[in-house]
Enzyme design. Sequence first.
Site, PDB file in Angstrom:
ATOM      1  N   TYR A  25     -37.609  16.567  26.234  1.00 52.69           N
ATOM      2  CA  TYR A  25     -37.847  17.750  27.540  1.00 52.69           C
ATOM      3  C   TYR A  25     -39.388  18.076  27.916  1.00 52.69           C
ATOM      4  O   TYR A  25     -40.007  18.205  26.766  1.00 52.69           O
ATOM      5  CB  TYR A  25     -37.079  18.766  27.442  1.00 52.69           C
ATOM      6  CG  TYR A  25     -37.118  20.111  28.215  1.00 52.69           C
ATOM      7  CD1 TYR A  25     -36.363  20.011  29.760  1.00 52.69           C
ATOM      8  CD2 TYR A  25     -37.358  21.282  27.920  1.00 52.69           C
ATOM      9  CE1 TYR A  25     -36.491  20.875  29.793  1.00 52.69           C
ATOM     10  CE2 TYR A  25     -36.930  22.453  29.057  1.00 52.69           C
ATOM     11  CZ  TYR A  25     -36.821  21.913  29.945  1.00 52.69           C
ATOM     12  OH  TYR A  25     -36.877  23.157  30.798  1.00 52.69           O
ATOM     13  N   LYS A  84     -45.789  27.939  24.311  1.00 49.37           N
ATOM     14  CA  LYS A  84     -44.882  28.548  23.345  1.00 49.37           C
ATOM     15  C   LYS A  84     -46.273  29.684  22.576  1.00 49.37           C
ATOM     16  O   LYS A  84     -46.631  30.802  22.711  1.00 49.37           O
ATOM     17  CB  LYS A  84     -44.462  27.546  22.540  1.00 49.37           C
ATOM     18  CG  LYS A  84     -43.292  27.606  23.837  1.00 49.37           C
ATOM     19  CD  LYS A  84     -42.448  25.821  22.377  1.00 49.37           C
ATOM     20  CE  LYS A  84     -41.215  25.907  22.891  1.00 49.37           C
ATOM     21  NZ  LYS A  84     -39.665  26.569  24.091  1.00 49.37           N
ATOM     22  N   ASP A 100     -46.769  16.370  24.602  1.00 46.41           N
ATOM     23  CA  ASP A 100     -46.332  16.647  24.887  1.00 46.41           C
ATOM     24  C   ASP A 100     -46.282  17.507  23.835  1.00 46.41           C
ATOM     25  O   ASP A 100     -44.948  18.068  23.242  1.00 46.41           O
ATOM     26  CB  ASP A 100     -44.923  16.638  25.981  1.00 46.41           C
ATOM     27  CG  ASP A 100     -44.498  18.288  26.243  1.00 46.41           C
ATOM     28  OD1 ASP A 100     -45.043  19.773  25.754  1.00 46.41           O
ATOM     29  OD2 ASP A 100     -43.133  18.878  27.335  1.00 46.41           O
TER      30      ASP A 100
HETATM   31  C1  LIG Z   1     -41.763  19.888  24.479  1.00 45.53           C
HETATM   32  C2  LIG Z   1     -41.003  20.949  25.459  1.00 45.53           C
HETATM   33  N1  LIG Z   1     -42.164  20.558  27.406  1.00 45.53           N
HETATM   34  C3  LIG Z   1     -42.587  21.873  27.443  1.00 45.53           C
HETATM   35  C4  LIG Z   1     -41.147  23.185  27.683  1.00 45.53           C
HETATM   36  C5  LIG Z   1     -41.020  24.056  28.801  1.00 45.53           C
HETATM   37  O1  LIG Z   1     -41.621  24.863  28.823  1.00 45.53           O
HETATM   38  P1  LIG Z   1     -41.509  26.392  29.174  1.00 45.53           P
HETATM   39  O2  LIG Z   1     -40.248  26.988  28.136  1.00 45.53           O
HETATM   40  O3  LIG Z   1     -42.544  27.586  28.926  1.00 45.53           O
HETATM   41  O4  LIG Z   1     -41.617  25.903  30.295  1.00 45.53           O
HETATM   42  C6  LIG Z   1     -39.992  23.508  26.935  1.00 45.53           C
HETATM   43  C7  LIG Z   1     -39.780  23.857  26.078  1.00 45.53           C
HETATM   44  O5  LIG Z   1     -39.053  24.807  25.575  1.00 45.53           O
HETATM   45  C8  LIG Z   1     -40.621  21.981  25.176  1.00 45.53           C
HETATM   46  O6  LIG Z   1     -39.657  22.113  24.321  1.00 45.53           O
END
Ligand SMILES: Cc1ncc(COP(=O)(O)O)c(C=O)c1O
Length: 432
Positions: free
Chosen positions: A149, A272, A244
Amino acid sequence: MVNTTIKTTKSQEIFAAAQNLMPGGVSSPVRAFKSVGGQPIVFDRVKDAYIWDVDGNQYIDYVGTWGPAICGHAHPEVIAALHEALEKGTSFGAPSVLENVLAEMVIDAVPSIEMVRFVNSGTEACMAVLRLMRAFTNREKIIKFEGCYHGHADMFLVKAGSGVATLGLPDSPGVPKSATMNTLTAPYNDLEAVKALFAENPNQIAGVILEPVVGNAGFITPDAGFLEGLREITREHGALLVFDEVMTGFRIAYGGAQEKFGVTPDLTTLGKVIGGGLPVGAYGGRRDIMSMIAPAGPVYQAGTLSGNPLAMTAGIKTLELLQRPGTYDYLDQITQKLADGLLEIAQATGHPACGGHISAMFGLFFTSGPVHNYEDAKKSDMAKFGRFHRGMLERGVYLAPSQFEAGFTCLAHTQADIDQTLAVAKEVMSSL
Ligand SMILES: Cc1ncc(COP(=O)(O)O)c(C=O)c1O
Protein backbone atom coordinates in the site's frame (compact mmCIF):
# COMPACT_ATOMS: atom_id res chain seq x y z
CA MET A 1 -7.62 -7.94 35.46
CA VAL A 2 -9.16 -9.94 32.62
CA ASN A 3 -12.49 -8.51 31.58
CA THR A 4 -14.65 -10.62 29.28
CA THR A 5 -17.88 -8.71 29.59
CA ILE A 6 -16.96 -5.17 28.69
CA LYS A 7 -19.73 -2.63 28.55
CA THR A 8 -19.66 -0.65 25.33
CA THR A 9 -22.99 1.17 25.41
CA LYS A 10 -21.54 4.64 24.79
CA SER A 11 -19.26 3.37 22.01
CA GLN A 12 -22.28 1.83 20.30
CA GLU A 13 -24.36 5.01 20.61
CA ILE A 14 -21.60 7.23 19.26
CA PHE A 15 -20.73 4.88 16.41
CA ALA A 16 -24.43 4.54 15.46
CA ALA A 17 -24.70 8.34 15.26
CA ALA A 18 -21.43 8.55 13.32
CA GLN A 19 -22.77 6.24 10.63
CA ASN A 20 -25.39 8.86 9.75
CA LEU A 21 -22.81 11.61 9.63
CA MET A 22 -19.78 10.08 7.91
CA PRO A 23 -19.52 7.25 5.36
CA GLY A 24 -19.30 4.06 7.40
CA GLY A 25 -19.05 6.18 10.54
CA VAL A 26 -15.30 6.65 10.19
CA SER A 27 -12.62 8.89 8.71
CA SER A 28 -10.59 5.92 7.36
CA PRO A 29 -12.11 2.53 6.36
CA VAL A 30 -10.20 -0.08 8.39
CA ARG A 31 -11.29 1.62 11.65
CA ALA A 32 -14.83 0.34 11.07
CA PHE A 33 -13.86 -3.27 12.02
CA LYS A 34 -15.51 -4.62 8.84
CA SER A 35 -13.07 -7.48 8.42
CA VAL A 36 -13.12 -8.68 12.04
CA GLY A 37 -16.81 -8.19 12.72
CA GLY A 38 -18.44 -6.48 15.66
CA GLN A 39 -18.48 -2.80 16.46
CA PRO A 40 -15.42 -0.61 16.84
CA ILE A 41 -14.79 0.94 20.21
CA VAL A 42 -14.82 4.72 20.37
CA PHE A 43 -11.71 6.20 21.96
CA ASP A 44 -11.77 8.80 24.70
CA ARG A 45 -8.05 9.20 25.42
CA VAL A 46 -4.66 7.58 24.95
CA LYS A 47 -1.57 7.58 27.18
CA ASP A 48 1.66 5.53 27.09
CA ALA A 49 0.75 2.07 25.75
CA TYR A 50 -2.92 2.35 26.68
CA ILE A 51 -6.28 3.40 25.30
CA TRP A 52 -9.39 4.28 27.26
CA ASP A 53 -12.72 4.06 25.47
CA VAL A 54 -15.76 6.26 26.10
CA ASP A 55 -17.23 3.62 28.44
CA GLY A 56 -14.10 3.72 30.61
CA ASN A 57 -12.57 0.40 29.50
CA GLN A 58 -8.79 0.27 29.31
CA TYR A 59 -6.84 -1.59 26.61
CA ILE A 60 -3.20 -2.37 25.91
CA ASP A 61 -2.66 -0.88 22.46
CA TYR A 62 -0.72 -2.56 19.63
CA VAL A 63 -1.86 -0.18 16.89
CA GLY A 64 -0.23 3.00 18.18
CA THR A 65 -2.39 5.20 15.94
CA TRP A 66 -1.16 3.05 13.03
CA GLY A 67 2.52 3.61 13.75
CA PRO A 68 3.34 7.13 14.89
CA ALA A 69 3.15 6.44 18.65
CA ILE A 70 6.49 4.60 18.85
CA CYS A 71 7.46 6.46 22.05
CA GLY A 72 4.06 5.77 23.60
CA HIS A 73 0.99 7.96 23.37
CA ALA A 74 1.08 11.53 24.67
CA HIS A 75 4.73 11.31 25.73
CA PRO A 76 5.25 14.07 28.31
CA GLU A 77 8.26 15.52 26.46
CA VAL A 78 6.38 15.63 23.15
CA ILE A 79 3.40 17.26 24.84
CA ALA A 80 5.63 19.82 26.60
CA ALA A 81 7.39 20.70 23.32
CA LEU A 82 4.01 21.08 21.63
CA HIS A 83 2.73 23.40 24.39
CA GLU A 84 5.75 25.62 23.88
CA ALA A 85 5.38 25.60 20.08
CA LEU A 86 1.64 26.29 20.32
CA GLU A 87 2.33 29.62 22.01
CA LYS A 88 4.13 30.74 18.85
CA GLY A 89 1.19 29.92 16.58
CA THR A 90 -0.24 26.93 14.78
CA SER A 91 0.83 27.52 11.19
CA PHE A 92 3.32 29.80 9.43
CA GLY A 93 3.07 28.95 5.73
CA ALA A 94 6.61 30.30 5.55
CA PRO A 95 10.10 28.95 6.29
CA SER A 96 10.89 28.09 9.90
CA VAL A 97 14.06 26.82 11.55
CA LEU A 98 12.10 23.80 12.79
CA GLU A 99 12.03 22.49 9.21
CA ASN A 100 15.83 22.72 9.05
CA VAL A 101 16.17 20.84 12.32
CA LEU A 102 13.90 17.95 11.29
CA ALA A 103 15.37 17.88 7.77
CA GLU A 104 18.89 17.52 9.20
CA MET A 105 17.74 14.76 11.51
CA VAL A 106 16.11 12.87 8.64
CA ILE A 107 19.13 13.35 6.34
CA ASP A 108 21.51 12.16 9.09
CA ALA A 109 19.38 9.12 9.83
CA VAL A 110 18.24 7.74 6.48
CA PRO A 111 21.08 6.55 4.21
CA SER A 112 19.41 7.42 0.87
CA ILE A 113 18.26 10.91 1.84
CA GLU A 114 20.46 13.85 0.89
CA MET A 115 17.55 16.30 0.56
CA VAL A 116 14.01 16.09 1.85
CA ARG A 117 10.61 17.71 1.20
CA PHE A 118 7.96 17.69 3.94
CA VAL A 119 4.29 17.04 3.17
CA ASN A 120 1.27 16.17 5.34
CA SER A 121 0.72 12.44 4.90
CA GLY A 122 2.20 9.24 3.54
CA THR A 123 -0.25 9.36 0.65
CA GLU A 124 1.02 12.78 -0.38
CA ALA A 125 4.64 11.65 -0.11
CA CYS A 126 4.02 8.66 -2.39
CA MET A 127 2.04 10.72 -4.94
CA ALA A 128 4.84 13.24 -5.13
CA VAL A 129 7.60 10.63 -5.37
CA LEU A 130 5.83 9.01 -8.30
CA ARG A 131 5.73 12.29 -10.21
CA LEU A 132 9.41 12.77 -9.44
CA MET A 133 10.33 9.24 -10.58
CA ARG A 134 8.60 9.87 -13.89
CA ALA A 135 10.07 13.32 -14.37
CA PHE A 136 13.63 12.24 -13.59
CA THR A 137 13.61 9.20 -15.88
CA ASN A 138 11.27 10.60 -18.51
CA ARG A 139 9.44 7.25 -18.36
CA GLU A 140 5.85 6.60 -17.29
CA LYS A 141 5.54 3.01 -16.11
CA ILE A 142 6.20 1.91 -12.55
CA ILE A 143 6.29 -1.44 -10.79
CA LYS A 144 4.57 -2.00 -7.46
CA PHE A 145 4.02 -5.24 -5.58
CA GLU A 146 0.76 -7.04 -4.86
CA GLY A 147 -0.38 -6.28 -1.31
CA CYS A 148 1.83 -3.21 -0.88
CA TYR A 149 0.00 0.00 0.00
CA HIS A 150 1.35 3.39 -0.98
CA GLY A 151 -1.55 5.60 0.03
CA HIS A 152 -4.82 6.15 -1.77
CA ALA A 153 -3.70 8.04 -4.90
CA ASP A 154 -5.27 6.66 -8.11
CA MET A 155 -2.04 5.35 -9.60
CA PHE A 156 -1.37 3.09 -6.61
CA LEU A 157 -4.84 1.60 -6.15
CA VAL A 158 -3.95 -1.63 -7.85
CA LYS A 159 -3.58 -4.71 -5.67
CA ALA A 160 -3.08 -2.33 -2.77
CA GLY A 161 -3.38 -4.54 0.32
CA SER A 162 -4.69 -3.47 3.71
CA GLY A 163 -7.90 -1.42 3.61
CA VAL A 164 -8.58 -2.29 0.00
CA ALA A 165 -7.92 -6.00 0.54
CA THR A 166 -9.89 -5.94 3.74
CA LEU A 167 -12.97 -4.76 1.90
CA GLY A 168 -12.39 -7.34 -0.82
CA LEU A 169 -12.27 -4.71 -3.56
CA PRO A 170 -9.88 -5.51 -6.42
CA ASP A 171 -9.30 -1.77 -6.69
CA SER A 172 -11.65 1.18 -6.44
CA PRO A 173 -14.48 2.50 -8.59
CA GLY A 174 -13.67 6.04 -9.61
CA VAL A 175 -10.08 5.22 -10.50
CA PRO A 176 -9.84 5.65 -14.27
CA LYS A 177 -8.03 2.99 -16.26
CA SER A 178 -5.83 5.75 -17.63
CA ALA A 179 -4.54 6.36 -14.09
CA THR A 180 -3.43 2.79 -13.50
CA MET A 181 -2.50 1.59 -16.99
CA ASN A 182 1.13 2.44 -16.28
CA THR A 183 1.16 0.67 -12.92
CA LEU A 184 2.63 -2.80 -13.37
CA THR A 185 2.41 -5.30 -10.52
CA ALA A 186 4.48 -8.27 -9.43
CA PRO A 187 4.23 -10.67 -6.50
CA TYR A 188 6.36 -9.55 -3.53
CA ASN A 189 9.67 -11.44 -3.18
CA ASP A 190 9.57 -12.48 -6.86
CA LEU A 191 12.64 -11.14 -8.66
CA GLU A 192 11.95 -13.20 -11.78
CA ALA A 193 8.58 -11.47 -12.22
CA VAL A 194 10.30 -8.08 -11.93
CA LYS A 195 12.93 -9.08 -14.49
CA ALA A 196 10.17 -10.22 -16.85
CA LEU A 197 8.36 -6.87 -16.54
CA PHE A 198 11.56 -4.99 -17.36
CA ALA A 199 12.14 -7.28 -20.36
CA GLU A 200 8.58 -6.73 -21.64
CA ASN A 201 8.75 -2.96 -21.20
CA PRO A 202 12.21 -1.91 -22.34
CA ASN A 203 13.21 1.67 -21.45
CA GLN A 204 9.68 2.41 -20.22
CA ILE A 205 9.87 1.71 -16.50
CA ALA A 206 10.63 4.72 -14.31
CA GLY A 207 11.22 2.65 -11.23
CA VAL A 208 10.15 0.17 -8.61
CA ILE A 209 8.38 1.20 -5.40
CA LEU A 210 7.87 -1.15 -2.47
CA GLU A 211 7.40 -1.53 1.24
CA PRO A 212 10.85 -2.96 2.09
CA VAL A 213 9.13 -4.89 4.86
CA VAL A 214 5.43 -5.28 4.12
CA GLY A 215 2.95 -4.14 6.75
CA ASN A 216 -0.17 -3.74 4.62
CA ALA A 217 -0.71 -7.38 3.70
CA GLY A 218 0.07 -8.47 7.23
CA PHE A 219 3.72 -8.56 8.27
CA ILE A 220 5.90 -9.99 5.45
CA THR A 221 9.69 -9.79 5.37
CA PRO A 222 11.87 -9.61 2.27
CA ASP A 223 13.57 -12.90 1.37
CA ALA A 224 17.37 -12.90 1.48
CA GLY A 225 18.63 -11.16 -1.65
CA PHE A 226 15.27 -9.64 -2.68
CA LEU A 227 16.08 -6.02 -1.87
CA GLU A 228 19.63 -6.41 -3.22
CA GLY A 229 18.21 -7.97 -6.39
CA LEU A 230 15.85 -5.03 -6.92
CA ARG A 231 18.77 -2.66 -6.44
CA GLU A 232 20.71 -4.46 -9.16
CA ILE A 233 17.86 -4.80 -11.64
CA THR A 234 16.81 -1.14 -11.35
CA ARG A 235 20.39 0.02 -11.76
CA GLU A 236 20.88 -2.19 -14.78
CA HIS A 237 17.78 -0.70 -16.46
CA GLY A 238 18.37 2.95 -15.58
CA ALA A 239 15.29 2.89 -13.34
CA LEU A 240 14.89 4.23 -9.80
CA LEU A 241 14.41 2.19 -6.64
CA VAL A 242 12.02 3.70 -4.11
CA PHE A 243 11.50 2.42 -0.59
CA ASP A 244 8.17 3.40 0.89
CA GLU A 245 9.26 3.63 4.52
CA VAL A 246 6.12 5.37 5.73
CA MET A 247 5.64 2.43 8.09
CA THR A 248 9.17 1.08 8.53
CA GLY A 249 11.01 4.41 8.78
CA PHE A 250 12.37 5.01 12.30
CA ARG A 251 10.47 1.86 13.36
CA ILE A 252 12.43 -1.20 12.35
CA ALA A 253 15.67 0.75 12.86
CA TYR A 254 16.43 4.45 13.33
CA GLY A 255 17.51 4.59 9.66
CA GLY A 256 14.62 2.38 8.55
CA ALA A 257 14.74 -0.78 6.43
CA GLN A 258 17.56 0.63 4.31
CA GLU A 259 19.79 0.79 7.38
CA LYS A 260 18.59 -2.59 8.64
CA PHE A 261 19.19 -4.41 5.33
CA GLY A 262 22.08 -2.31 4.01
CA VAL A 263 20.37 -1.58 0.67
CA THR A 264 20.19 2.07 -0.35
CA PRO A 265 17.34 3.11 -2.65
CA ASP A 266 17.39 6.27 -4.79
CA LEU A 267 14.33 7.78 -3.11
CA THR A 268 12.44 7.17 0.12
CA THR A 269 9.00 8.11 1.42
CA LEU A 270 8.36 8.65 5.13
CA GLY A 271 5.39 9.40 7.38
CA LYS A 272 3.90 8.21 10.66
CA VAL A 273 6.83 8.29 13.18
CA ILE A 274 8.40 11.47 11.76
CA GLY A 275 5.22 13.35 12.70
CA GLY A 276 5.16 12.00 16.26
CA GLY A 277 1.35 11.80 16.06
CA LEU A 278 0.78 14.95 14.00
CA PRO A 279 0.19 14.88 10.24
CA VAL A 280 3.57 14.68 8.48
CA GLY A 281 4.90 12.87 5.47
CA ALA A 282 8.18 13.36 3.64
CA TYR A 283 10.06 12.23 0.59
CA GLY A 284 13.73 12.49 -0.06
CA GLY A 285 16.71 10.97 -1.74
CA ARG A 286 19.61 11.69 -4.01
CA ARG A 287 20.41 15.39 -4.33
CA ASP A 288 20.42 15.29 -8.15
CA ILE A 289 16.90 13.84 -8.18
CA MET A 290 15.48 15.99 -5.37
CA SER A 291 16.86 19.12 -7.05
CA MET A 292 14.16 18.66 -9.69
CA ILE A 293 11.46 19.61 -7.16
CA ALA A 294 10.00 23.13 -7.44
CA PRO A 295 11.18 25.78 -6.88
CA ALA A 296 14.70 24.32 -7.26
CA GLY A 297 13.49 22.54 -10.41
CA PRO A 298 10.43 22.13 -12.65
CA VAL A 299 8.53 19.32 -10.86
CA TYR A 300 5.59 20.96 -9.12
CA GLN A 301 4.53 19.97 -5.61
CA ALA A 302 3.24 22.25 -2.85
CA GLY A 303 1.26 22.36 0.42
CA THR A 304 -0.42 25.05 2.54
CA LEU A 305 0.30 23.28 5.82
CA SER A 306 3.52 21.49 4.80
CA GLY A 307 6.34 21.95 7.32
CA ASN A 308 3.78 23.01 9.91
CA PRO A 309 5.54 24.11 13.14
CA LEU A 310 3.50 21.87 15.45
CA ALA A 311 4.04 18.82 13.27
CA MET A 312 7.77 19.57 12.94
CA THR A 313 8.03 19.98 16.72
CA ALA A 314 6.37 16.65 17.46
CA GLY A 315 8.61 14.97 14.88
CA ILE A 316 11.81 16.49 16.23
CA LYS A 317 11.04 15.52 19.83
CA THR A 318 10.02 11.99 18.80
CA LEU A 319 13.27 11.45 16.90
CA GLU A 320 15.26 12.87 19.84
CA LEU A 321 13.60 10.34 22.15
CA LEU A 322 14.39 7.52 19.71
CA GLN A 323 18.07 8.52 19.62
CA ARG A 324 18.50 7.75 23.31
CA PRO A 325 20.67 4.70 24.04
CA GLY A 326 18.96 1.34 24.16
CA THR A 327 15.63 2.30 22.58
CA TYR A 328 15.79 -0.11 19.63
CA ASP A 329 17.24 -2.90 21.80
CA TYR A 330 14.28 -2.53 24.12
CA LEU A 331 11.77 -2.45 21.26
CA ASP A 332 13.32 -5.55 19.74
CA GLN A 333 13.41 -7.42 23.04
CA ILE A 334 9.77 -6.86 23.98
CA THR A 335 8.52 -7.43 20.45
CA GLN A 336 10.43 -10.68 20.13
CA LYS A 337 8.96 -11.86 23.43
CA LEU A 338 5.48 -10.99 22.15
CA ALA A 339 5.84 -12.46 18.65
CA ASP A 340 7.53 -15.67 19.86
CA GLY A 341 5.01 -15.97 22.68
CA LEU A 342 2.04 -15.70 20.31
CA LEU A 343 3.48 -18.39 18.03
CA GLU A 344 4.19 -20.72 20.96
CA ILE A 345 0.66 -20.28 22.27
CA ALA A 346 -0.83 -20.92 18.80
CA GLN A 347 1.20 -24.10 18.54
CA ALA A 348 0.32 -25.26 22.04
CA THR A 349 -3.40 -24.66 21.43
CA GLY A 350 -3.39 -26.41 18.04
CA HIS A 351 -3.72 -23.48 15.65
CA PRO A 352 -1.54 -23.51 12.51
CA ALA A 353 0.20 -20.13 12.57
CA CYS A 354 3.27 -18.26 11.40
CA GLY A 355 4.66 -14.81 12.02
CA GLY A 356 7.56 -12.87 13.34
CA HIS A 357 8.90 -9.44 14.11
CA ILE A 358 11.57 -6.90 13.24
CA SER A 359 12.20 -4.40 15.98
CA ALA A 360 8.87 -2.74 16.84
CA MET A 361 6.80 -4.33 14.05
CA PHE A 362 5.24 -7.79 14.25
CA GLY A 363 2.66 -10.07 12.72
CA LEU A 364 0.77 -13.33 13.13
CA PHE A 365 -1.06 -15.25 10.39
CA PHE A 366 -3.41 -18.15 11.09
CA THR A 367 -1.81 -20.36 8.45
CA SER A 368 1.20 -22.63 8.78
CA GLY A 369 2.91 -20.55 6.09
CA PRO A 370 5.50 -19.63 5.11
CA VAL A 371 4.13 -16.28 3.91
CA HIS A 372 6.31 -14.74 1.19
CA ASN A 373 3.67 -12.62 -0.53
CA TYR A 374 0.07 -11.49 -0.57
CA GLU A 375 -1.25 -14.75 -2.09
CA ASP A 376 0.31 -16.65 0.82
CA ALA A 377 -1.11 -14.13 3.30
CA LYS A 378 -4.61 -14.72 1.96
CA LYS A 379 -4.37 -18.36 3.08
CA SER A 380 -4.69 -17.15 6.66
CA ASP A 381 -7.95 -18.15 8.38
CA MET A 382 -9.73 -14.80 8.41
CA ALA A 383 -12.74 -16.02 10.37
CA LYS A 384 -10.43 -17.32 13.09
CA PHE A 385 -8.53 -14.03 13.11
CA GLY A 386 -11.84 -12.21 13.58
CA ARG A 387 -12.70 -14.35 16.63
CA PHE A 388 -9.18 -13.94 17.99
CA HIS A 389 -9.38 -10.17 17.56
CA ARG A 390 -12.74 -9.94 19.33
CA GLY A 391 -11.58 -12.20 22.18
CA MET A 392 -8.48 -10.08 22.73
CA LEU A 393 -10.49 -6.85 22.58
CA GLU A 394 -13.00 -8.10 25.13
CA ARG A 395 -10.12 -8.92 27.46
CA GLY A 396 -8.42 -5.54 27.12
CA VAL A 397 -5.97 -5.94 24.23
CA TYR A 398 -6.41 -3.73 21.17
CA LEU A 399 -4.98 -5.30 17.99
CA ALA A 400 -5.27 -3.91 14.48
CA PRO A 401 -8.77 -4.83 13.26
CA SER A 402 -7.53 -6.66 10.15
CA GLN A 403 -5.46 -9.74 9.41
CA PHE A 404 -3.75 -7.62 6.74
CA GLU A 405 -2.14 -5.14 9.13
CA ALA A 406 1.14 -5.42 11.01
CA GLY A 407 1.18 -4.89 14.77
CA PHE A 408 3.22 -2.18 16.47
CA THR A 409 4.91 -2.01 19.86
CA CYS A 410 6.24 1.13 21.54
CA LEU A 411 8.72 2.22 24.20
CA ALA A 412 5.91 2.52 26.73
CA HIS A 413 4.97 -1.18 26.59
CA THR A 414 6.23 -2.78 29.80
CA GLN A 415 7.30 -6.37 30.32
CA ALA A 416 4.12 -6.73 32.37
CA ASP A 417 2.04 -5.53 29.41
CA ILE A 418 3.60 -8.20 27.21
CA ASP A 419 3.07 -10.88 29.89
CA GLN A 420 -0.56 -9.85 30.29
CA THR A 421 -1.09 -9.85 26.52
CA LEU A 422 0.32 -13.36 26.25
CA ALA A 423 -1.82 -14.58 29.17
CA VAL A 424 -4.91 -13.17 27.44
CA ALA A 425 -3.84 -14.68 24.08
CA LYS A 426 -3.54 -18.08 25.74
CA GLU A 427 -7.04 -17.83 27.12
CA VAL A 428 -8.47 -16.66 23.78
CA MET A 429 -6.65 -19.18 21.59
CA SER A 430 -7.68 -22.00 23.91
CA SER A 431 -11.30 -21.14 23.20
CA LEU A 432 -11.15 -20.37 19.45
C1 LIG B 1 3.67 1.89 3.55
C2 LIG B 1 2.65 2.99 3.55
N1 LIG B 1 2.69 3.93 2.61
C3 LIG B 1 1.82 4.94 2.56
C4 LIG B 1 0.81 5.05 3.49
C5 LIG B 1 -0.16 6.19 3.43
O1 LIG B 1 0.08 7.05 4.50
P1 LIG B 1 -1.10 8.00 5.05
O2 LIG B 1 -2.12 7.12 5.67
O3 LIG B 1 -0.38 8.89 6.03
O4 LIG B 1 -1.61 8.76 3.88
C6 LIG B 1 0.71 4.08 4.50
C7 LIG B 1 -0.36 4.14 5.50
O5 LIG B 1 -0.63 3.25 6.23
C8 LIG B 1 1.66 3.03 4.53
O6 LIG B 1 1.61 2.07 5.48
